[in-house]
Design a protein around this motif. Structure first.
Motif, mmCIF file in Angstrom:
data_model
loop_
_atom_site.group_PDB
_atom_site.id
_atom_site.type_symbol
_atom_site.label_atom_id
_atom_site.label_comp_id
_atom_site.label_asym_id
_atom_site.label_seq_id
_atom_site.Cartn_x
_atom_site.Cartn_y
_atom_site.Cartn_z
ATOM 1 N N HIS A 121 -11.774 10.317 2.179
ATOM 2 C CA HIS A 121 -10.572 9.649 1.278
ATOM 3 C C HIS A 121 -10.933 9.142 -0.360
ATOM 4 C CE1 HIS A 121 -7.442 6.514 0.511
ATOM 5 N NE2 HIS A 121 -6.706 6.593 1.252
ATOM 6 N N SER A 122 -10.527 9.490 -1.604
ATOM 7 C CA SER A 122 -10.950 9.702 -2.425
ATOM 8 C C SER A 122 -10.418 8.480 -2.322
ATOM 9 C CB SER A 122 -10.035 9.973 -3.263
ATOM 10 O OG SER A 122 -8.443 9.451 -3.347
ATOM 11 N N ALA A 123 -11.302 7.800 -4.256
ATOM 12 C CA ALA A 123 -11.509 6.777 -4.432
ATOM 13 C C ALA A 123 -11.519 6.518 -5.712
ATOM 14 C CB ALA A 123 -13.680 6.380 -3.704
ATOM 15 N N MET A 124 -12.035 5.207 -6.227
ATOM 16 C CA MET A 124 -12.151 5.287 -7.839
ATOM 17 C C MET A 124 -14.042 5.653 -8.023
ATOM 18 S SD MET A 124 -10.940 1.215 -7.944
ATOM 19 C CE MET A 124 -10.515 1.080 -9.805
ATOM 20 N N PHE A 138 -7.237 1.787 -2.401
ATOM 21 C CA PHE A 138 -8.484 1.837 -2.011
ATOM 22 C C PHE A 138 -9.307 2.951 -2.193
ATOM 23 C CE2 PHE A 138 -10.306 3.441 2.399
ATOM 24 C CZ PHE A 138 -11.643 2.960 2.605
ATOM 25 N N GLN A 139 -11.100 3.412 -2.189
ATOM 26 C CA GLN A 139 -11.494 2.445 -2.415
ATOM 27 C C GLN A 139 -12.306 2.655 -3.201
ATOM 28 O OE1 GLN A 139 -13.945 2.077 1.127
ATOM 29 N NE2 GLN A 139 -13.782 4.426 0.987
ATOM 30 N N HIS A 164 -3.824 2.514 -3.608
ATOM 31 C CA HIS A 164 -2.980 3.592 -3.692
ATOM 32 C C HIS A 164 -3.964 4.717 -3.653
ATOM 33 C CE1 HIS A 164 -2.246 4.336 -8.182
ATOM 34 N NE2 HIS A 164 -2.764 3.481 -7.625
ATOM 35 N N SER A 165 -3.940 5.958 -3.818
ATOM 36 C CA SER A 165 -5.917 6.950 -3.868
ATOM 37 C C SER A 165 -5.419 7.864 -5.010
ATOM 38 C CB SER A 165 -5.047 8.057 -2.870
ATOM 39 O OG SER A 165 -4.242 8.741 -3.118
ATOM 40 N N ASP A 181 1.332 -1.039 -0.173
ATOM 41 C CA ASP A 181 -0.035 -0.195 0.299
ATOM 42 C C ASP A 181 0.765 1.815 -0.046
ATOM 43 O OD1 ASP A 181 -2.170 -1.441 -0.094
ATOM 44 O OD2 ASP A 181 -2.153 -1.877 2.498
ATOM 45 N N HIS A 182 0.157 2.165 -0.822
ATOM 46 C CA HIS A 182 1.374 3.328 -1.101
ATOM 47 C C HIS A 182 0.487 4.183 -0.790
ATOM 48 C CE1 HIS A 182 3.862 6.659 -2.701
ATOM 49 N NE2 HIS A 182 4.290 6.644 -0.840
ATOM 50 N N TYR A 183 1.135 5.472 -0.637
ATOM 51 C CA TYR A 183 0.282 6.915 -0.200
ATOM 52 C C TYR A 183 0.993 8.410 -0.604
ATOM 53 C CZ TYR A 183 -3.943 4.712 0.656
ATOM 54 O OH TYR A 183 -4.608 3.597 0.489
#
Length: 697
Positions: free
Chosen positions: A375-378, A362-363, A325-326, A290-292
């Motif tokens: 938190h941003s998402a697709m 995510f997510q 990732h975001s 996981d990376h941000y």
């Protein structure tokens, strides 16, 4: 620590590839249908088709939904979800659902809650409210994993087991009674006798000698500095305890589904100090990370590259999964950052360039409630008519066009040593300075190499260094005799080896290697430091020498160093109490060279020094790029190691707002650009903020 073992009948060769059911690269994210009504779930399937999603993680935080009351199980929604995903052609990384215990469990068994070093209990209400070493929690978690595995063992959508989630993310160190008991067991196994422990910990100091293992505690809050080796061993134990938890869950799954690969999402970044992931890697069927990016870092894409290279290093060079990732901003940084146009695509493809065979987020859909609702998402709160959604669809098309890179590998001739025990040891208290941060030293060298366009493997000190022409060890404070010999052998073989200050100082027990610093590397480098001369806040001295670009300002760290015969001072101090003494040295050894950097150079000085090392080692990139343009190459299996033949894919990522041109008459870029399906014959133009991928060979 109590742990099951993998069944003797388990055959690793029978484990199928995690992406066997996928065509090309993986694409998707965490999917949480339990948060939504059925009409939204049905819409999700249509949107996933539109975006080209082919892999999702499911049931990560679903324990309380699957088992709302002890023994009362509700599988209907998950059965339906997996069936629908399979019908849609989407594979599933199915979680063990154990990432947070349900409220009924912590109410019934509050003893499973973790504690801080000061005794503070971390209660239910967030996530990961469990002590991994507590046998009651372990039994409940294994029971849930068993239930999930038995129910879905033959489901056609099941591609991969996602074990727990970000293990150790919030509680890398637990000081509960259960952890204390497990720590004592770990020490018995490591030292066998209490006398051996006393020797390793130097307990003659401050009347700390133990008469029994029963007397040993974790390094709790104490009147003053805790025993440093006790702290170091507790770091080792804690990493091992978290890994033991993963293995126990994994082996439970293997007993039921031996053919299904298992992994857990690591956090192999510059911020994750708690777990030694090099020791975790052999236990994973595929490495997932996981990376941000960090909003406050103007060059956050360089830290991204570091984390991607670290993931590949943990994976031993094999392709790996970007599990999270975001798409845009996260919710947990002091000031969060909405990604600029093209940034999400660049971030995603930078991971692919450095070895990822799957890009996940995510997510999937941004939550309406809970701590991560911002938190941003697709699929963002604003829905399909958004730049984020259009970027997601575009990314899906882009990844499909890059499917042929799957399974290819990155090659590097430069190794940067990363060592978690040195990280733990270098940052213990009661040291020459409390301002030294291990990862800052590693990052400074990585950034200098990145700016030179040099592809780097991040490896532990015990790695096989035979294929590297440049090996760098920043602040490798703690080394075993075997690791020191491994590094020395690389230099004698012909590599250029560069070692920095506060390296080789102690052995694996944090005992100082007597006779002068840098201890384990003293003979290799031909230097002997009498004492460290650390600088106060705002204090600097000047170092001069061609290798540092003429002059360089030094802060934080200097050393009083003497040279052995055959060692050359290539940069010296101009002022301060060390005026005229060596700051950077070089020594011929065998067929190679050994450099010692005894001071913390400023960015300009380090850049100049790295340039010298890169030229000496002959590891300059085959395609030069303007500043701010990242160039990495992946190679197919038919490409012979050490040769520039065979099929390769050149990724060029332009992080600037100016078009860039790559290629020269002496080093042309040729092949087919996959994102535009255009031929490239000598020169490659990469538009501002864009990515180009050229197949060659």
């Amino acid at each position: 620590m109590r742990r099951r073992t993998t069944p003797e009948s388990f055959d690793p060769s029978q484990v199928r590839a995690w992406n066997a059911g996928l065509t090309g690269l993986g694409f998707g994210g965490d999917y949480n249908p339990e948060q939504w009504p059925d009409e939204v779930r049905l819409e999700d399937l249509e949107l996933m088709r539109e975006a080209g999603v082919n892999l999702v993680s499911v049931a990560i935080f679903s324990w309380a939904t699957l088992e709302p009351r002890e023994g009362e199980l509700d599988w209907g929604w998950l059965d339906e979800t997996l069936d629908r995903l399979h019908t849609t052609g989407i594979q599933v990384a199915l979680a063990t659902a154990t990432a947070s215990p349900p409220p009924w469990l912590t109410r019934k068994h509050p003893e499973i809650l973790p504690r801080l070093a000061d005794g503070t209990v971390l209660h239910q209400g967030g996530r990961q409210s469990y002590a991994v070493t507590h046998p009651v929690h372990r039994d409940y978690a294994l029971r849930m994993a068993t239930r999930v595995a038995e129910r879905y063992r033959d489901h056609p959508a099941l591609a991969l087991w996602h074990v727990d989630n970000e293990i150790g993310c919030h509680v890398p160190r637990d000081y509960s009674d259960a952890a204390a008991a497990a720590f004592r067991d770990w020490l018995r196994e490591r030292y066998t006798t209490v006398d051996a422990l006393n020797e390793a910990w130097g307990t003659a100091f401050w009347s700390q000698r133990y008469g029994s293992f029963h007397d040993v505690l974790p390094p709790l809050v104490a009147p003053t500095f805790a025993n440093p080796t006790q702290q170091l061993d507790f770091d080792r134990f804690s990493s091992d305890a978290l890994l033991d938890y993963y293995r126990d869950l994994r082996d439970t799954l293997r007993a039921i589904t031996p053919h299904v690969p298992t992994t857990t999402n690591l956090m192999a970044t510059s911020a994750t100090k708690g777990m030694d992931y090099f020791s975790w890697a052999p236990e994973l069927d595929v490495v997932a990370n996981d990376h941000y990016t960090v909003a406050a870092d103007a060059e956050r894409y360089v830290e991204l590259a570091f984390s991607a290279d670290l993931s590949r290093g943990v994976a031993g060079g094999a392709p790996w999964i970007l599990m999270e990732h975001s798409t845009s901003a996260v919710n947990w940084q002091p000031r969060n950052h909405a990604k600029a146009p093209g940034e999400m695509l660049r971030d995603s493809l930078a991971h692919v360039a450095r070895g990822a065979d799957s890009v996940m987020f995510f997510q999937w859909r941004a939550s309406r409630a809970g701590a991560e609702k911002y938190h941003s998402a697709m699929v963002p709160h604003a829905g399909r008519d958004t730049d984020v959604w259009r970027d997601v669809v575009h990314l899906g098309r882009t990844l499909r066009s890059l499917g042929e890179v799957r399974g290819s590998r990155v090659r590097a001739r430069t190794a940067l040593v990363v060592d978690w025990p040195s990280w733990w040891g270098a940052e213990l208290d009661s040291h020459p300075t409390q301002e030294l941060r291990y990862i800052d030293q590693v990052q400074a060298w990585y950034r200098a190499l990145w700016r030179r366009g040099v592809t780097v493997d991040l490896v532990p000190p015990h790695a096989d260094l035979g294929g590297y022409d440049l090996v760098v060890l920043p602040t490798t404070y703690l080394v075993t005799d075997a690791d020191a010999a491994n590094v020395a052998a690389a230099a004698r073989r012909g590599a250029t080896v560069a070692i920095t200050y506060f390296s080789g100082v102690v052995d694996e027990h944090d005992h100082v290697r007597l006779g002068g610093y840098p201890g384990a590397f003293r003979d290799l480098l031909g230097v002997r430091t009498e004492e460290f001369v650390t600088l106060q806040a705002g204090e600097t001295v000047t170092v001069s020498g061609k290798v540092v670009g003429g002059t360089s300002q030094v802060d934080l760290w200097t050393e009083k160093t003497r040279l052995a015969d055959g060692t050359e001072a290539v940069a010296t101090y101009d002022d301060g109490v060390l005026r005229g003494r060596p700051a950077v040295t070089r020594r011929e050894t065998g067929s190679g060279r050994a450099w010692y950097v005894g001071a913390r150079l400023d960015e300009g000085g380090l850049d100049a020094l790295v340039g010298t090392l890169v030229d000496e080692a002959g590891v300059a990139p085959d395609v030069a790029a303007p500043a701010g343009v990242e160039v990495v190459r992946r190679w197919s299996d038919d490409a012979a190691p050490g040769q520039r033949t065979g099929t390769s894919w050149l990724f060029a990522i332009n992080h600037t707002d100016t078009d860039a041109t790559l290629g020269t008459a002496d080093a042309p870029v040729t092949g087919r650009e996959l994102l535009t399906d255009a031929a490239v014959d000598g020169l490659l133009t990469v538009p501002a903020g864009a990515v180009r991928v050229v197949r060659a060979g």
